[in-house]
Design an enzyme around this catalytic site. Structure first.
Site, PDB file in Angstrom:
ATOM      1  N   SER A  63       0.639  -1.176  -0.135  1.00 44.73           N
ATOM      2  CA  SER A  63      -0.037  -0.049  -0.071  1.00 44.73           C
ATOM      3  C   SER A  63       0.813   1.342  -0.074  1.00 44.73           C
ATOM      4  O   SER A  63       1.775   1.313   0.592  1.00 44.73           O
ATOM      5  CB  SER A  63      -1.135   0.090   1.081  1.00 44.73           C
ATOM      6  OG  SER A  63      -1.674  -1.126   1.279  1.00 44.73           O
TER       7      SER A  63
HETATM    8  N1  SAH Z   1      -0.617  -4.181   3.861  1.00 36.47           N
HETATM    9  C1  SAH Z   1       0.011  -4.803   2.591  1.00 36.47           C
HETATM   10  C2  SAH Z   1      -1.074  -4.721   1.443  1.00 36.47           C
HETATM   11  C3  SAH Z   1      -1.154  -6.007   0.624  1.00 36.47           C
HETATM   12  S1  SAH Z   1      -2.238  -5.785  -0.696  1.00 36.47           S
HETATM   13  C4  SAH Z   1       1.206  -4.413   2.429  1.00 36.47           C
HETATM   14  O1  SAH Z   1       1.566  -3.037   2.488  1.00 36.47           O
HETATM   15  O2  SAH Z   1       1.958  -4.955   1.660  1.00 36.47           O
HETATM   16  C5  SAH Z   1      -3.643  -6.720   0.097  1.00 36.47           C
HETATM   17  C6  SAH Z   1      -3.251  -8.174   0.499  1.00 36.47           C
HETATM   18  O3  SAH Z   1      -4.676  -8.917   0.760  1.00 36.47           O
HETATM   19  C7  SAH Z   1      -2.912  -8.829  -0.728  1.00 36.47           C
HETATM   20  O4  SAH Z   1      -1.617  -9.422  -0.193  1.00 36.47           O
HETATM   21  C8  SAH Z   1      -3.593 -10.011  -0.731  1.00 36.47           C
HETATM   22  O5  SAH Z   1      -3.489 -11.456  -1.128  1.00 36.47           O
HETATM   23  C9  SAH Z   1      -4.516  -9.954   0.378  1.00 36.47           C
HETATM   24  N2  SAH Z   1      -5.971 -10.676   0.618  1.00 36.47           N
HETATM   25  C10 SAH Z   1      -6.952 -10.544  -0.103  1.00 36.47           C
HETATM   26  N3  SAH Z   1      -8.043 -11.076   0.156  1.00 36.47           N
HETATM   27  C11 SAH Z   1      -7.692 -11.742   1.387  1.00 36.47           C
HETATM   28  C12 SAH Z   1      -8.264 -12.580   2.398  1.00 36.47           C
HETATM   29  N4  SAH Z   1      -9.687 -12.909   2.226  1.00 36.47           N
HETATM   30  N5  SAH Z   1      -7.668 -12.709   3.411  1.00 36.47           N
HETATM   31  C13 SAH Z   1      -6.237 -12.649   3.564  1.00 36.47           C
HETATM   32  N6  SAH Z   1      -5.830 -11.798   2.719  1.00 36.47           N
HETATM   33  C14 SAH Z   1      -6.266 -11.505   1.710  1.00 36.47           C
END
Ligand code: SAH
Length: 215
Positions: A63
């Site tokens: 993010s």
């Molecule tokens: N805060 C993280 C954001 C990653 S993007 C960072 O800064 O790196 C959002 C993430 O949510 C992705 O890695 C995706 O795989 C995950 N995601 C999507 N649906 C999900 C679910 N139901 N349970 C767990 N993770 C999920």
């Protein structure tokens, strides 16, 4: 901490404070201390402190710094807080939470990302995070209730299990939208009278995929 990215990191903090009006000094100081470039694929390190989201493995993103700061600020953490994080991804947001809260329970659905994030926590000596791979829309009942829940992916509705796992006065911060391209950043607070909802504007997250998210 002295490293080659100290100056870009300080610029990021200045931008969060002056342009994005992040007020929580604790959030800013933790973001100044955590090396964001070590959460990215090697080829993207030099862009780590730019004002945008960046690609990580599994078609996901780390993010934008502003979003990390804003969501953390909205949780209103204290040193005793127990936090559930859905969508740990690179583990960057998790690491920020771990420096302010007492414990962080993090869920990530992509196995490769979960494994890499786990390695980073080990490497940085972060010991108050419990991470598992799975569907975070179901929450994590054995550790509930939580003082705060942060969801880093966008779904069509607020997952019911997450509301159920929130403490009285606990806060859930989540992007909600009727299509997969854009959402509103929503904060839900549990009160004696029920759930109170606030809207913090438009945003764009990767899709929340799971039983209470997109199928
Ligand atoms: N805060 C993280 C954001 C990653 S993007 C960072 O800064 O790196 C959002 C993430 O949510 C992705 O890695 C995706 O795989 C995950 N995601 C999507 N649906 C999900 C679910 N139901 N349970 C767990 N993770 C999920």
């Amino acid at each position: 901490m002295l490293d080659e990215y100290e100056i870009p990191r300080q610029r990021m903090i200045q931008r969060l404070r002056e342009h994005y009006k992040i007020k929580d000094e604790q959030v800013l100081s933790v973001m100044n201390a955590i090396p964001r470039h070590l959460f990215l694929p090697t080829a993207l390190k030099s862009q780590a402190y730019a004002d945008n989201a960046l690609p990580i493995a599994g078609n996901q993103t780390i993010s934008q710094p502003y979003i990390v700061a804003k969501m953390t600020e909205l949780l209103e953490l204290s040193h005793g807080s127990r936090i559930l994080e859905i969508g740990a991804g690179s583990g960057y947001q998790t690491a920020i939470l771990s420096q302010i809260a007492r414990s962080v329970y993090a869920i990530e659905r992509v196995p490769q990302l979960a494994a890499e994030a786990q390695e980073r926590f080990q490497k940085f000596g972060i010991h108050n995070v419990v991470l598992r791979c799975g569907d975070g829309t179901l929450g994590w009942n054995i550790y509930a209730p939580f003082d705060g829940i942060l969801v880093a992916a966008g779904g069509p509705i607020i997952p019911e299990p997450l509301l159920a796992q929130l403490k009285l006065y606990g806060k859930l911060v989540i992007p909600i939208g009727q299509d997969t391209q854009s959402q509103r950043l929503i904060r839900v607070t549990r009160t004696e009278k029920g759930f109170m909802t606030e809207d913090f504007g438009g945003c764009a997250f990767v899709p929340l995929i799971g039983e209470h998210g997109w199928k």
